[in-house]
Design a protein around this motif. Sequence first.
Motif, PDB file in Angstrom:
ATOM      1  N   GLU A  59       0.827  -1.195   0.000  1.00 17.05           N
ATOM      2  CA  GLU A  59       0.000   0.000   0.000  1.00 17.05           C
ATOM      3  C   GLU A  59       0.864   1.249   0.000  1.00 17.05           C
ATOM      4  N   ALA A  60       0.415   2.238  -0.758  1.00 13.11           N
ATOM      5  CA  ALA A  60       1.135   3.509  -0.810  1.00 13.11           C
ATOM      6  C   ALA A  60       0.758   4.327   0.411  1.00 13.11           C
ATOM      7  N   ALA A  61       1.757   4.674   1.209  1.00 13.87           N
ATOM      8  CA  ALA A  61       1.504   5.480   2.391  1.00 13.87           C
ATOM      9  C   ALA A  61       1.274   6.931   1.985  1.00 13.87           C
ATOM     10  N   ALA A  62       0.642   7.682   2.869  1.00 13.02           N
ATOM     11  CA  ALA A  62       0.402   9.097   2.596  1.00 13.02           C
ATOM     12  C   ALA A  62       1.730   9.838   2.530  1.00 13.02           C
ATOM     13  N   PRO A  63       1.892  10.771   1.561  1.00 17.83           N
ATOM     14  CA  PRO A  63       3.164  11.487   1.433  1.00 17.83           C
ATOM     15  C   PRO A  63       3.457  12.341   2.657  1.00 17.83           C
ATOM     16  N   LEU A  64       4.718  12.327   3.076  1.00 16.59           N
ATOM     17  CA  LEU A  64       5.125  13.132   4.221  1.00 16.59           C
ATOM     18  C   LEU A  64       5.307  14.580   3.790  1.00 16.59           C
ATOM     19  N   VAL A  65       4.719  15.490   4.553  1.00 16.62           N
ATOM     20  CA  VAL A  65       4.837  16.921   4.261  1.00 16.62           C
ATOM     21  C   VAL A  65       6.048  17.462   5.006  1.00 16.62           C
ATOM     22  N   VAL A  66       7.036  17.949   4.259  1.00 20.49           N
ATOM     23  CA  VAL A  66       8.269  18.473   4.858  1.00 20.49           C
ATOM     24  C   VAL A  66       8.180  19.994   4.882  1.00 20.49           C
ATOM     25  N   HIS A  67       8.233  20.559   6.071  1.00 19.01           N
ATOM     26  CA  HIS A  67       8.180  22.010   6.221  1.00 19.01           C
ATOM     27  C   HIS A  67       9.616  22.542   6.341  1.00 19.01           C
ATOM     28  N   PRO A  68       9.975  23.597   5.578  1.00 18.54           N
ATOM     29  CA  PRO A  68      11.332  24.159   5.686  1.00 18.54           C
ATOM     30  C   PRO A  68      11.544  24.768   7.068  1.00 18.54           C
ATOM     31  N   PRO A  69      12.764  24.659   7.606  1.00 20.16           N
ATOM     32  CA  PRO A  69      13.025  25.229   8.939  1.00 20.16           C
ATOM     33  C   PRO A  69      12.870  26.749   8.935  1.00 20.16           C
ATOM     34  N   THR A  70      12.366  27.279  10.040  1.00 20.82           N
ATOM     35  CA  THR A  70      12.176  28.721  10.179  1.00 20.82           C
ATOM     36  C   THR A  70      13.487  29.363  10.617  1.00 20.82           C
ATOM     37  N   THR A  71      13.904  30.378   9.873  1.00 22.15           N
ATOM     38  CA  THR A  71      15.152  31.084  10.219  1.00 22.15           C
ATOM     39  C   THR A  71      14.839  32.552  10.499  1.00 22.15           C
ATOM     40  N   ALA A  72      15.614  33.166  11.389  1.00 23.80           N
ATOM     41  CA  ALA A  72      15.451  34.584  11.734  1.00 23.80           C
ATOM     42  C   ALA A  72      16.811  35.275  11.624  1.00 23.80           C
ATOM     43  N   THR A  73      16.908  36.270  10.751  1.00 24.07           N
ATOM     44  CA  THR A  73      18.158  37.015  10.570  1.00 24.07           C
ATOM     45  C   THR A  73      18.139  38.255  11.462  1.00 24.07           C
ATOM     46  N   PRO A  74      19.178  38.438  12.292  1.00 23.62           N
ATOM     47  CA  PRO A  74      19.204  39.631  13.182  1.00 23.62           C
ATOM     48  C   PRO A  74      19.146  40.923  12.364  1.00 23.62           C
ATOM     49  N   TRP A  75      18.474  41.909  12.927  1.00 23.39           N
ATOM     50  CA  TRP A  75      18.346  43.220  12.282  1.00 23.39           C
ATOM     51  C   TRP A  75      19.207  44.224  13.039  1.00 23.39           C
ATOM     52  N   GLN A  76      20.224  44.744  12.359  1.00 24.21           N
ATOM     53  CA  GLN A  76      21.157  45.676  12.989  1.00 24.21           C
ATOM     54  C   GLN A  76      20.653  47.119  12.832  1.00 24.21           C
ATOM     55  N   ILE A  77      20.565  47.801  13.963  1.00 32.27           N
ATOM     56  CA  ILE A  77      20.093  49.188  13.945  1.00 32.27           C
ATOM     57  C   ILE A  77      21.225  50.093  14.450  1.00 32.27           C
ATOM     58  N   PRO A  78      21.536  51.135  13.692  1.00 29.60           N
ATOM     59  CA  PRO A  78      22.574  52.090  14.199  1.00 29.60           C
ATOM     60  C   PRO A  78      22.042  52.854  15.395  1.00 29.60           C
ATOM     61  N   VAL A  79      22.797  52.819  16.484  1.00 35.66           N
ATOM     62  CA  VAL A  79      22.340  53.488  17.707  1.00 35.66           C
ATOM     63  C   VAL A  79      22.711  54.968  17.734  1.00 35.66           C
ATOM     64  N   GLN A  80      23.773  55.356  17.012  1.00 38.41           N
ATOM     65  CA  GLN A  80      24.198  56.744  16.983  1.00 38.41           C
ATOM     66  C   GLN A  80      23.627  57.450  15.748  1.00 38.41           C
ATOM     67  N   SER A  81      22.305  57.388  15.556  1.00 37.60           N
ATOM     68  CA  SER A  81      21.693  57.962  14.377  1.00 37.60           C
ATOM     69  C   SER A  81      20.989  59.257  14.762  1.00 37.60           C
ATOM     70  N   PRO A  82      21.017  60.266  13.859  1.00 37.22           N
ATOM     71  CA  PRO A  82      20.332  61.537  14.195  1.00 37.22           C
ATOM     72  C   PRO A  82      18.798  61.368  14.193  1.00 37.22           C
ATOM     73  N   PHE A  83      18.288  60.333  13.582  1.00 36.25           N
ATOM     74  CA  PHE A  83      16.841  60.110  13.555  1.00 36.25           C
ATOM     75  C   PHE A  83      16.543  58.694  14.084  1.00 36.25           C
ATOM     76  N   PRO A  84      15.452  58.517  14.821  1.00 34.51           N
ATOM     77  CA  PRO A  84      15.080  57.180  15.310  1.00 34.51           C
ATOM     78  C   PRO A  84      14.771  56.230  14.149  1.00 34.51           C
ATOM     79  N   GLN A  85      15.219  55.013  14.275  1.00 36.91           N
ATOM     80  CA  GLN A  85      14.931  53.993  13.246  1.00 36.91           C
ATOM     81  C   GLN A  85      14.240  52.803  13.908  1.00 36.91           C
TER      82      GLN A  85
END
Length: 223
Positions: free
Chosen positions: A197-223
């Motif tokens: 018997e053909a088993a149900a296909p396995l659903v593979v979910h891609p791993p979740t990745t998070a890239t750090p967001w660098q913010i300049p702290v010495q900026s004349p305007f808030p970011q």
Amino acid sequence: MSWAGTMFEYLMPALLVRQYESSLLDQSNRAAVNLQIDYCRKKNVPWGVSESGYYRFDVNLNYQYRAFGVPGLGFKRGLSEDLVVSPYACLLALPVSPRKVAHNTEHLVNLKMLGLYGFYEAVDYTPSRLILGRERSIVQSYMSHHQSMILLSLANYFFDDIMIRRFHADPGIQSVELLLQEQIPVRVPLEELPTEEAAAPLVVHPPTTATPWQIPVQSPFPQ
């Protein structure tokens, strides 16, 4: 061939409809019973697989219900994923093999499947639904239509097919009775189901990745 490979699909009509020896229906029913017995013997469990309640509950703690069969008797895929045995499915086979039915019901009684109002609905051997360390779980309920099938089968066996004779006494049934005598063609092409018997296909979910967001702290305007 039935869709789900249940004993109910093959054997319930025989409670009221006459079975003619060597007809298409007669040979189908005998083959279904023999295959069910062989399959359950290999699994080392009593036989009788059909639609029934099983060991799963809804939010109100009611047993759930659906069709179960064995591979080779139904077109539905995934029949080997569950193993649920129901006593009424065994008793339906009385006109086919009464001695094997008697032996199997004795096995069910030894498994404590007999309750106050008759046989319990089913015993579930499916590993994914069992409590750790258990080999089986009994579905301790009674369904009126399954109990009635047991009573009809017993009545026919002990009283010379009394319900079948009543059904066929109707002139409307007599007018189409000839259809029940259909023979299997001599040179019919054989259709074999896939052995694996053909088993149900396995659903593979891609791993979740998070890239750090660098913010300049010495900026004349808030970011």
